[in-house]
Design a protein around this motif. Structure first.
Motif, short mmCIF file in Angstrom:
data_model
loop_
_atom_site.label_atom_id
_atom_site.label_comp_id
_atom_site.label_asym_id
_atom_site.label_seq_id
_atom_site.Cartn_x
_atom_site.Cartn_y
_atom_site.Cartn_z
N ASP A 1 0.83 -1.20 0.00
CA ASP A 1 0.00 0.00 0.00
C ASP A 1 0.87 1.26 0.00
OD1 ASP A 1 -2.40 -1.30 -0.07
OD2 ASP A 1 -2.69 -1.31 2.10
N LYS B 1 -3.27 3.08 -2.24
CA LYS B 1 -3.32 2.39 -3.52
C LYS B 1 -2.30 1.27 -3.52
CE LYS B 1 -4.99 6.01 -6.63
NZ LYS B 1 -4.70 6.75 -7.90
N THR C 1 0.57 -0.79 -4.84
CA THR C 1 1.62 -0.34 -5.75
C THR C 1 2.76 -1.35 -5.75
OG1 THR C 1 1.09 1.97 -5.25
CG2 THR C 1 3.24 1.54 -6.24
N ASP D 1 1.74 10.04 -6.07
CA ASP D 1 0.91 8.89 -6.44
C ASP D 1 1.64 8.14 -7.53
OD1 ASP D 1 -0.93 7.04 -7.30
OD2 ASP D 1 -2.62 8.43 -7.36
N SER E 1 0.94 5.64 -9.18
CA SER E 1 0.10 5.06 -10.22
C SER E 1 -0.27 6.02 -11.33
CB SER E 1 -1.19 4.50 -9.60
OG SER E 1 -2.02 5.56 -9.12
#
Length: 855
Positions: free
Chosen positions: A242, A251, A253, A433, A435
């Motif tokens: 996470d 998220k 990852t 982030d 992503s």
């Protein structure tokens, strides 16, 4: 004719993604128990690869003082504070390109760029320094690729002097090439082919034919980097973990992991872990700074100038490293930021670039109009490949026994890549982030830098937040050059302008909408403004807010039916018809309406003499606010104190509060920020107190670049002894001039287009009269504002923080981020014939994060 100057084009990414299974197995061996590479859960104890030699594992690191990097850190900091998203820039690329502009410029243009870059006044010293940097970057090695190329394309009308051409070639390795810009398609193909070759296809289409219309010269600076980690990550050990985007949002990852000897420190100064990750040969390294708290990254960027000194504390440790794979591209428009830093003449008609064109005749005089950088990064297990592009457009002006450290980058972190020999920053960035792939930072103008977020509006939050840009512009243009107290309500002014906007068209509509930062589509901006106006009605135990819009129209005119409908439905306005021939009666009706809406705090807004015989309509807004402090000041502690204004000490009533308050020292503004909550916590007053006694003007000038949404995350609960003045202010201002300076111009001329208000008629606006009453005492704040728009004319263990000098304040909604009132206080309530009591000698706890400003 214009010069399109692409200042920098470079490329960075961590390892080419197209590595084969055989490549991985050659380094790490085959995956255990699996025929192919897959994401695996973390192993119990990651081992140092055994097939690497002792020489591979050795890594010498000796931090040294770097020069010519002040600009790099400032650039990084300024971009970082504009949002919380991923970003990537190349300070070195932009700096090399600007250095060529320095050589081409003279006078104030030369001085400004040189000063912002922090260059030596001796041109020979500057040229030698950049020559050394470029020579270092062009050193060849079998362990990495670093291609640096510079080129100036010139059209038929541009003839660079031989001296400039020689300097560009000898010191900056920049070649000058002729190109026929009149054949835009062929010129674009030629430019893109050169760029693509150097960046190995990472940027195949930098420019198109449309970009080259009218261009007379183009400057390109390209940089491409590809390398391999000294201590590579085993892809077989990459696992899902996470990543905390926010406290309540994670998220999954892909995380890489390795355990090896790295230079590392757990920084007390930044409350963060700093890791140096070298590439093979040790010529280059990536540094990762991971805050220990989820909200710690803004503090690091706020004091980023101290990072270089902190690197001296890095020592070798056995470190268990877990960092995410990430890949993203980023676009940043930097002309506004460069103006903010002090590069202004280059963008004006007075710009001087004789080095780019001999003689600087009227046909080829140039100024910078745009600075754009495009960049990208990919981070994975094996190594590095990098890409980025910056465009500047110029146009015609017409060991095992050691303690093991752990670094888990599972929250937003900062990184930078530097040339270890010259200590130059190739790339700096933030991962918020992993992503996300795409990102952009744009500064379309010098005064639209601040970013705000509104969490509570379903679907419309990001659009509504842009209304805050107007607030800082309004404060700056109203208060910057005006002595004394200034008190304005951007909420009130926006309400009035919204009603005018509904009936405007053409240039007038565009100017108002642009200043308010609204959508270009009427349906959308009506929804934005209606949502905004709905937020200005609050009645709770601690806070009362009442907003009212009124339209007073001549009974001799016929209003457009659609306008009447929108005024009532969208803008929640009362509509009254009056006979404007009787000015006494008109002023009496309007003033009574304002008196009622502001609870009697503003008895009137318009005098009969202010009403023109040609007046057809008056639009009025009244805003009332009353709030009680969440923690009230004790009246027994209020006593006379010294307030410093323009070198004089004035006796004023000083309140005192001992409490835990949100507080920060904002280095960007050289000011302290403290927040006083109103009961319930939904609203607060923010005080910004300059560190320098005469720093109020500079503070106001800097606010567009460090606004409230950027200051708020920096504040932390702190035990504070706050001493601040009581003040009561009645303020009146004609807002026409500030609004004109904010580019709302046609509204006040005969060219005003208000054709949507009347059937078969149009009008113009003469002025806007704005009145505000505010009282701040021990119990809380009572404030009221009224704006009137008339069509011909238009009216409308403690930190000691002693507010003993002019300061800025805001009253805002904490949930929505909306500013209701703002201003500066230079003259609080004066106490006549009273001696100032000496301050009591109270021992204060020292807090390194908040330098003691006054004592």
């Amino acid at each position: 004719m214009r010069l399109f100057l692409v200042v920098f084009l470079a490329s960075f990414a961590l390892c080419d993604k197209n590595y084969t299974l055989q490549d991985i197995e050659n380094v790490f061996g085959p995956p255990q128990g699996a025929p192919s590479i897959e994401l695996q859960p973390p192993l119990a104890d990651a081992q140092v690869p055994t097939n690497l030699t002792e020489n591979d594992l050795s890594d010498d690191y000796s931090p040294s003082v770097a020069d010519y990097d002040k600009f790099d850190w400032i650039l990084t900091k300024r971009i970082a504070v504009t949002s919380n998203e991923n970003f990537l820039i190349s300070p070195l690329g932009l700096k090399l390109a600007l250095a060529i502009l320095v050589e081409a410029s003279t006078g104030a243009t030369h001085a400004e760029i040189s000063n912002v870059l922090g260059l030596d006044v001796d041109n020979e010293v500057v040229r030698k320094k950049f020559s050394e940097i470029i020579d270092s970057l062009q050193t060849k090695s079998s362990d990495y690729i670093l291609d640096l190329g510079s080129r100036i394309y010139v059209g038929s009308s541009v003839h660079p002097p031989q001296q400039f051409a020689a300097i560009a070639e000898n010191f900056y390795k920049t070649e000058i090439t002729s190109l026929d810009f009149s054949k835009a398609d062929l010129a674009a193909d030629s430019i893109n082919q050169w760029v693509s070759n150097i960046t190995q296809g990472r940027i195949p289409n930098l420019v198109d034919a449309g970009d080259l219309q009218g261009v007379v010269s183009l400057v390109l600076n390209t940089l491409f980097f590809k390398g391999t980690w000294r201590h590579q990550f085993n892809p077989n050990m990459t696992f899902n973990h996470d990543f905390y985007i926010q406290a309540n949002l994670t998220k999954p990852t892909p995380f890489m992991q390795t355990k090896n000897k790295f230079f590392f420190t757990d920084s007390v100064k930044y409350n963060a872990k700093i890791l140096r990750m070298p590439y093979k040969t040790g010529n280059f390294a990536m540094y990762i700074i991971v805050p220990n708290s989820l909200t710690g990254l803004p503090h690091i960027f706020n004091d980023i100038s101290g990072v270089r000194a902190e690197l001296a504390s890095l020592t070798k440790h056995l470190v268990d490293v877990k960092i995410p794979k990430f890949e993203f591209e980023y676009t940043s428009q930097l002309d506004g930021l460069l103006k903010e830093l002090g590069v202004r003449q280059a963008f004006e008609d007075t710009a001087s670039f004789p080095g780019l064109s001999r003689g600087q005749t009227p046909g080829n005089r140039m100024r910078v109009s745009k600075v754009l950088q495009r960049s990208g990064i990919v981070n994975n297990e094996i190594g590095s490949v990098a890409y980025s592009a910056t465009e500047i457009t110029l146009e015609n002006k017409f060991g095992e026994d050691e303690p093991k450290a752990i670094l888990v980058a599972n929250k937003p972190f900062m990184f930078f890549i530097q040339d270890e020999k010259t200590r130059q920053l190739l790339f700096t960035g933030r991962v918020s982030d992993p992503s996300l792939f795409d990102g952009a930072f744009k500064l379309p103008s010098l005064f639209a830098v601040n970013i705000a977020t509104l969490d509570c509006l379903d679907g419309a939050a990001s659009d509504l937040s842009r209304l805050n840009f107007f607030d800082i512009d309004l404060l700056r243009y109203t208060a910057e050059d005006r002595p004394g107290n200034v008190m304005i309500s951007p909420a009130s002014i926006k309400s009035t302008l919204a009603m005018i906007l509904e009936g405007s068209a053409g240039t007038t509509e565009d100017e108002i909408r642009s200043a308010l930062r609204l959508s270009p589509y009427k349906d959308e901006f009506r929804e934005q403004l209606n949502t905004y106006l709905n937020l200005l009605h609050v009645n709770t135990r601690g806070v009362s807010i009442e907003n009212a819009n009124g339209v007073f129209v001549s009974n001799k005119l016929k209003l457009n039916k659609d306008y009447v409908l929108m005024i009532q439905k969208v803008y929640q306005s009362e509509l009254r018809q009056l006979d404007f021939a009787y000015t006494n009666n008109v002023s009496e009706v309007i003033n009574k309406w304002v008196f009622e809406k502001t609870k009697g705090l503003i008895p009137g807004i318009v005098e009969p003499a202010n009403i023109s015989p040609k007046a057809e309509m008056i639009l009025a807004n009244a805003l009332y606010f009353k709030g009680s402090w969440a923690i009230a000041f004790n009246p027994r502690y209020t006593r006379p104190g010294c307030f410093n204004y323009r070198g004089a000490c004035t006796n004023v009533a000083m309140m005192e509060l001992h409490a835990e308050l949100n507080c920060a020292y904002v280095e960007n503004l050289r000011a302290h920020a403290v927040e006083l909550l109103y009961e319930g916590g939904d609203y607060s007053m923010i005080l910004l107190v300059p560190r320098d006694r005469d720093g109020i003007s500079q503070l106001i000038r800097d606010l567009p670049y460090m606004s409230l949404p950027q200051i708020t995350p920096l504040m932390e609960p702190t035990d504070v002894r706050l001493i601040m003045p009581k003040f009561t202010v009645d303020y009146s201002e004609n807002m026409a001039l500030p609004l004109r300076n904010m580019r709302i111009e046609s509204l006040f001329t005969k060219n005003a287009n208000l054709s949507g208000i009347y059937e078969g008629a149009s009008s113009q606006v003469d002025n806007i009269i704005h009145k505000v009453h505010m009282s701040v005492d021990e119990k809380g704040t009572t404030a009221a504002a009224a704006s009137g728009a008339m069509v011909i004319p238009l009216i409308g263990a403690e930190l000691l923080l002693k507010v003993d000098r002019p300061f800025v304040f805001f009253i805002k909604s904490n949930k929505m981020g909306l500013v209701l009132f703002e201003g500066k206080i230079e003259q609080p309530n004066i106490i006549e014939n009273v001696l100032v009591e000496p301050s009591k000698n109270i021992q204060n706890n020292q807090n390194r994060r908040y330098p003691n400003p006054y004592f």
